[in-house]
Motif scaffolding. Structure first.
Motif: not given
Length: 135
Positions: A91-96, A129-135
């Protein structure tokens, strides 16, 4: 038909060869096998630490395959844990990140937390994972 052990060996070999496409194809063909899904997520977890592989995972439909594995095997804690790490790593990759959100990763991760309240690994990886996806 290949045995589960033979399929898992194929996943390990694909990981050694950095063959993201082969791993994701196995996930699609063996979607009903939780052990195969766990091992495939483990392999993608390892490969997804590399930025180039993150893009390859996205392009091959890997994000969707991981979320599908979470939804299909919601009571299998190891699938949930490994899938959450893949989603965190990618999720550090914008497309992912976009693909994960579009595929329903956030509800799948929230379900993992609800279904495995006493599993520290699932709780930790899901929160990350939620933290990354919601950032």
């Amino acid at each position: 038909t290949l045995t589960s052990e033979a399929v898992i060996e194929s996943i390990k070999e694909a990981e050694r060869r950095n063959n993201v496409n082969a791993i994701i194809e196995i996930m699609k063909v063996k979607a009903a096998d939780a052990n195969v899904q766990e091992k495939a997520c483990w392999a993608l977890r390892n490969l997804s630490m590399n930025a180039e592989n993150q893009s390859r995972i996205a392009q091959a439909g890997g994000i969707e395959a991981v979320v599908s594995a979470m939804n299909r095997h919601e009571n299998h804690a190891d699938v949930q844990e490994e899938a959450c790490v893949v989603l965190y790593n990618t999720s550090s990759n914008a497309e992912c990140k976009r693909r994960a959100i579009d595929a329903g990763a956030i509800p799948a991760i929230e379900a993992a937390r609800r279904n495995h309240p006493n599993n520290d690994e699932v709780q930790t990886e899901a929160a990350d994972a939620l933290g990354q996806l919601r950032s």
